[in-house]
Design an enzyme around this catalytic site. Structure first.
Site, mmCIF file in Angstrom:
data_model
loop_
_atom_site.group_PDB
_atom_site.id
_atom_site.type_symbol
_atom_site.label_atom_id
_atom_site.label_comp_id
_atom_site.label_asym_id
_atom_site.label_seq_id
_atom_site.Cartn_x
_atom_site.Cartn_y
_atom_site.Cartn_z
ATOM 1 N N ASP A 93 10.618 14.595 12.145
ATOM 2 C CA ASP A 93 10.127 14.437 10.775
ATOM 3 C C ASP A 93 8.611 14.584 10.730
ATOM 4 O OD1 ASP A 93 10.433 14.109 8.058
ATOM 5 O OD2 ASP A 93 10.457 11.928 8.117
ATOM 6 N N ILE B 45 0.818 -1.220 0.000
ATOM 7 C CA ILE B 45 0.000 0.000 0.000
ATOM 8 C C ILE B 45 0.850 1.267 0.000
ATOM 9 C CG2 ILE B 45 -1.989 -1.053 1.125
ATOM 10 C CD1 ILE B 45 -1.021 0.188 3.768
ATOM 11 N N GLY B 46 2.159 1.118 0.048
ATOM 12 C CA GLY B 46 2.989 2.315 0.040
ATOM 13 C C GLY B 46 4.468 1.984 -0.015
#
Length: 996
Positions: A823, A689-690
């Site tokens: 981040d 999915i990524g």
């Protein structure tokens, strides 16, 4: 109307005799000074000293020489609660709203036997409200504990505070029940239990017997069942908000018979049936019944509501006509009935008799003409009538509507020309008029901030005007399938902000502009189905962000530039007269349909379906042999392909078996009902999915009831081993020890000698950036198709911002030692099925050595656009670098823009600061998708908060605690007081731009 009593109103409750400034007793003065010392002498009360009179202090109210009131709103008080505050024996009024108080509910207040008014809202109190809460003063009439962190049940004994007139417990974390005995508080006027995750419950019948209740709010409180139909027992009701619940059944017939009712919010509650016909609440101002399953017609009784300002009935199944009399209501400002089955003509009276600002009747079956005077008062901002059966011309009066921001009339049968003035409206941002019968020529000048112009599928003719270089703010220009002709002018390539350009299906001729490097932002270009000639410009291959290019069905000739293909994902050059070989970057199966019907092109890659380049040098007699050779090669290739398929199956099986043979170590951090074998067997390409910098992310089913987990696989490469190992250990160390509802749960980790797997909870709505910036799978409708996307409305965005802020606040202020994420970005804010935000990806996170000290990192890591300037320059980190990054997310949420446009010279934060100093209205920076007037104040405040967070000097930025408090105020005000009373812009710290 006594809804939520906002802090600035509290001062009105103080006795007027404070003006006389009597002298307090020495004992009371000593108690106050002890309170000051207990709170470590915050600067906000420096004026509390031995030499001055407490009755002259603005926070103190006196009656003669006796101190009776303390009001300390927003004084930056931090810490616990003074246990001796009730030594002020005559204290009747205590307001500590909007500070940083922590700990549990202060039971020491039981000793304040004369207390009448208690406000501890918008702090950080935790735990349960004690069962013996009734030990508070029997004289208490005002109790506000909203926007804290209370959990569990609301105690039954709260109903024994019999003199309560206002009870506000919303915006907490109550996950138990609320007592039906609250309904026996006979003097209650305000009851707000909204935005709490209660166990699913019905509304008690007793709540509908409170004869003095004026404000009743239980939005997003997990209510189920029907709404009891006995509103006759609540004659004083002025505001009812039961929105965002799982209520079933129909609207009670007696709801609109309440004589004092002014506001109804029943949106997203699954209501069915018809809206009651009888309307006697003639003071009604706001009706919001949107996003339900309501059927039938809009009651004609609504035409009697002369005070009505907002009528919101969108996203239902209503039919019939829109009652004509609604257009004559003198106070109507906002009407939204889009996405229903309404039909018939639209009354010409809309806008003629009221200050109309939003007119949205889109996605219905209306016919006839649009109202001539819809902008008669000059205040209209949104005109949305798309996807109907409307016809005729656009009224010239709309061309003079200087307030207009969004004009969307697509998918109708409008004809004639666009009024000249409409093209140039100074505030117009979006003009979408596709799929009509409009004609005429394009104007030489557009409005200065128009960014989205779509005129596709009309009858516009003539050339692109010579003044096109003045269209400087245009980001999207779609003019497909019109009658435009002439050459594509060089001036069009000077539009540096242009991202999407569709000119396909027209009559353009001549060569393409030779110099096009100014198209630095262009990512989609479609010039297909024209009569273009000449060569493909080399400059197209130099556009760094161009991902989709369609030049098919023209008369282009010459070679394909070798520079083409640097970042292309979609390419169509078919049906031209191109010659030569395919550039190496494009000579692969990904572009197997991109070059068809160009007889002069060649490639030795059989997958492209072109002539072989090597066959060009052989004689005609040997060409037959070449054909046979090609056929032989094709046969061999087919055989090899079959062998490869069989081998692939073997490899997959072998790989899975090998997975089980490896010595895997599975460490779980919670009780789980699956093992590592469940995970390992599902790490297939179908479940990807990524992708990230460190590897792939998989969606893995772990049981047969549809439960999934997300698995991040750390890809091992020799040059990255040390860094990836460090990130893996950092994420495991941090996420295995911290627990918070707004931080993603690490369920476990799986590792062996050469692989690392992290197993997380799966969040259905994925990452925030996918919603804000349309990062989803491509449309199945083709290159020129369009798919209606789901828009994150402002309440959802504010909810997401607050959730993410809570997660970061926990990391900075509640973890010992503090955790710095390093981040923070919208792709690392994940969303569950109810759009609750969770901070993710802790691979770069670090634990501070000592609170308040700077840590030095050996390398700078993070994402451009989100990185605080001092971190990029010095590699020094503390909490303020996360605050900066979060500020960028707030700017993304308000503007809809990405954090960076991909260059090192610009970022969203810099752009936002320039906007704030440029003199233009601040709302001009906001996302067009959510520019409804009702949210303007809230968006302004969050935008300003984003600016504050992104101050260049770290010392000028707020803490995450302060950020949470600001967002809480906006959330509460937006949700509770007609969704538009977050008037705290003036309370935000002044942004000293010259010092930043």
């Amino acid at each position: 109307m006594p809804t939520l009593r906002l802090p600035f109103l509290h001062l009105l409750l103080l006795p007027l005799y404070v003006i006389s400034q009597p002298t307090a007793t020495q004992n009371d003065q000593n108690i106050l000074l002890n309170i000051k010392r207990f709170w470590s002498s915050p600067p906000s009360i420096d004026h509390w000293n031995q030499s001055s009179n407490p009755c002259s202090w603005p926070e103190i109210t006196c009656n003669a020489t006796i101190i009776t009131g303390i009001t300390m709103f927003n004084k930056n008080i931090t810490g616990g609660f003074p246990p001796f505050i009730c030594d002020l024996k005559n204290l009747t009024h205590l307001d500590l709203n909007y500070n940083n108080l922590d700990g549990t509910f202060p039971t020491s207040l039981y000793n304040c036997t004369n207390l009448q008014y208690l406000d501890l809202s918008q702090n950080f109190l935790v735990g349960r409200i004690p069962d013996d809460i009734n030990r508070l003063s029997p004289e208490l009439w005002y109790l506000s504990l909203f926007a804290n962190n209370f959990i569990g049940d609301i105690p039954v004994n709260i109903s024994r505070l019999s003199k309560l007139t206002s009870l506000q417990l919303h915006m907490n974390y109550f996950n138990g029940s609320f007592p039906e005995e609250i309904g026996y508080l006979n003097d209650l006027e305000v009851l707000n239990l909204a935005y709490n995750p209660f166990t699913p419950s019905r509304i008690p019948q007793s709540f509908f017997q409170m004869k003095k209740l004026q404000t009743f709010i239980m939005a997003e409180a997990k209510l189920i069942g029907d709404i009891p139909g006995n509103f006759s027992g609540m004659p004083a009701m002025e505001l009812l908000d039961l929105s965002i619940n799982q209520i079933t059944g129909s609207i009670p017939t007696d709801l609109f018979l309440l004589p004092n009712l002014k506001e109804i919010y029943l949106y997203r509650t699954n209501l069915t049936g018809k809206i009651p016909d009888s309307v006697e609440s003639l003071n009604m101002k706001i009706i919001d019944l949107s996003e339900n399953k309501l059927t039938g017609e809009i009651p004609t009784g609504f035409v009697k509501l002369m005070s009505l300002t907002n009528l919101t009935l969108m996203l239902n199944q209503l039919s019939g006509e829109l009652p004509a009399g609604i257009g004559r209501l003198p106070n109507l400002q906002d009407i939204r009935v889009f996405t229903n089955n309404l039909s018939g003509p639209v009354s010409p009276d809309f806008g003629r008799y009221s200050d109309l600002k939003i007119f949205d009747i889109s996605e219905n079956n209306f016919s006839g003409k649009v109202p001539e005077n819809v902008c008669y008062r000059g205040l209209l901002k949104g005109f949305e009538v798309f996807d109907n059966n409307l016809s005729g011309n656009i009224p010239n009066s709309i061309g003079n509507c200087s307030s207009l921001k969004s004009f969307q009339v697509y998918g109708n049968q409008f004809s004639g020309s666009i009024p000249d003035g409409l093209w140039k409206v100074s505030r117009l941002e979006r003009m979408i008029i596709r799929d009509n019968l409009f004609s005429g020529e394009l104007p030489p000048e557009l409005g200065p901030i128009l960014s989205n112009l779509d005129i596709s599928n009309n009858r516009f003719s003539g050339q692109i005007p010579t003044g096109v270089s003045s269209w400087t703010n245009l980001r999207i220009f779609k003019a497909s399938y019109n009658l435009l002709d002439g050459v594509i002018p060089q001036d069009l390539t000077t539009l540096s902000n242009l991202q999407t350009l569709w000119l396909d299906g027209n009559r353009f001729t001549g060569e393409l502009p030779a110099t096009i490097v100014s198209w630095s932002s262009l990512n989609t270009l479609n010039l297909s189905r024209n009569q273009l000639t000449g060569q493909i410009p080399v400059g197209l291959g130099l556009l760094n962000v161009l991902t989709a290019l369609d030049l098919s069905r023209n008369n282009l000739s010459g070679n394909i530039p070798t520079q083409l293909g640097r970042s292309l994902v979609l390419l169509d050059l078919s049906e031209n007269k191109l010659t030569g070989t395919i550039p190496s970057r494009l000579d692969n199966g990904a572009f197997n349909q991109s070059f068809l019907n160009n007889p002069g092109l060649c490639s030795d890659n059989l997958l492209l379906g072109l002539n072989s380049c090597s066959s060009r040098s052989v004689t005609k007699s040997s060409s037959k042999t070449s054909v046979k050779l090609v056929a032989l090669i094709a046969s061999i290739a087919t055989i090899l392909l079959l062998i490869a398929v069989l081998m692939t199956g073997y490899v997959i099986v072998h790989y899975r078996r090998r997975n089980y043979d490896l010595k895997w170590k599975f460490t779980s951090f919670q009780k789980l009902n699956f093992t590592e074998s469940t995970i390992l067997s599902c790490l297939t390409e179908n479940n990807v999915i990524g992708h990230g910098g460190s590897g792939k992310v998989y969606r893995v089913p772990v049981n047969q009831s549809g439960k999934f987990v997300a698995v991040k696989k750390i890809t091992s490469k020799k040059e990255l081993d040390q860094r990836l190992e460090k990130e893996f250990l950092s994420e495991v160390e941090i996420l295995s020890t911290i627990r918070h509802s707004n931080i993603v749960k690490l369920l476990g980790c799986i590792s062996c000698d050469n692989s690392k797997l992290l197993v997380y909870e799966y969040l259905e709505n994925r990452s925030l950036d996918r919603w804000l910036h349309r990062k989803r799978a491509p449309s199945s409708r083709g290159f020129n198709g369009s798919v209606r996307h789901v828009v994150l409305d402002w309440p959802k965005r504010l909810h997401i911002a607050l959730g993410a802020a809570h997660g970061l606040c926990y990391m900075h202020h509640d973890c010992v030692p503090a955790v710095i994420h390093r981040d923070v970005k919208s792709s690392n804010v994940l969303l569950d099925s109810e759009f609750n935000a969770k901070i993710a990806d802790f691979g770069l996170a670090r634990v501070l050595a000592e609170d308040g000290q700077l840590n030095s990192m050996s390398t700078v890591a993070g994402s451009f656009g989100y990185m605080a300037p001092e971190y990029a320059q010095t590699a020094k980190v503390n909490e303020k670098i996360d605050v900066y990054s979060f500020g960028v997310i707030l700017l993304e949420l308000t503007t809809g823009k990405e954090a960076s446009n991909g260059t090192e010279q610009s970022s969203l934060a810099e752009w936002a600061w320039q906007q704030s100093q440029g003199g233009a209205p601040i709302e001009d920076a906001f996302d067009n998708e959510i520019s409804e007037p009702v949210y303007m104040n809230d968006m302004t405040n969050v935008f300003k908060l984003g600016l504050w967070c992104t101050s260049k000097l770290p010392t000028n930025r707020p803490s995450m605690k302060e950020v949470c408090q600001m967002l809480l105020r906006c959330s509460v005000a937006a949700a509770v007081v007609a969704k538009n009373v977050c008037d705290v812009a003036d309370d935000l710290p002044l942004l000293k731009l010259e010092n930043v």
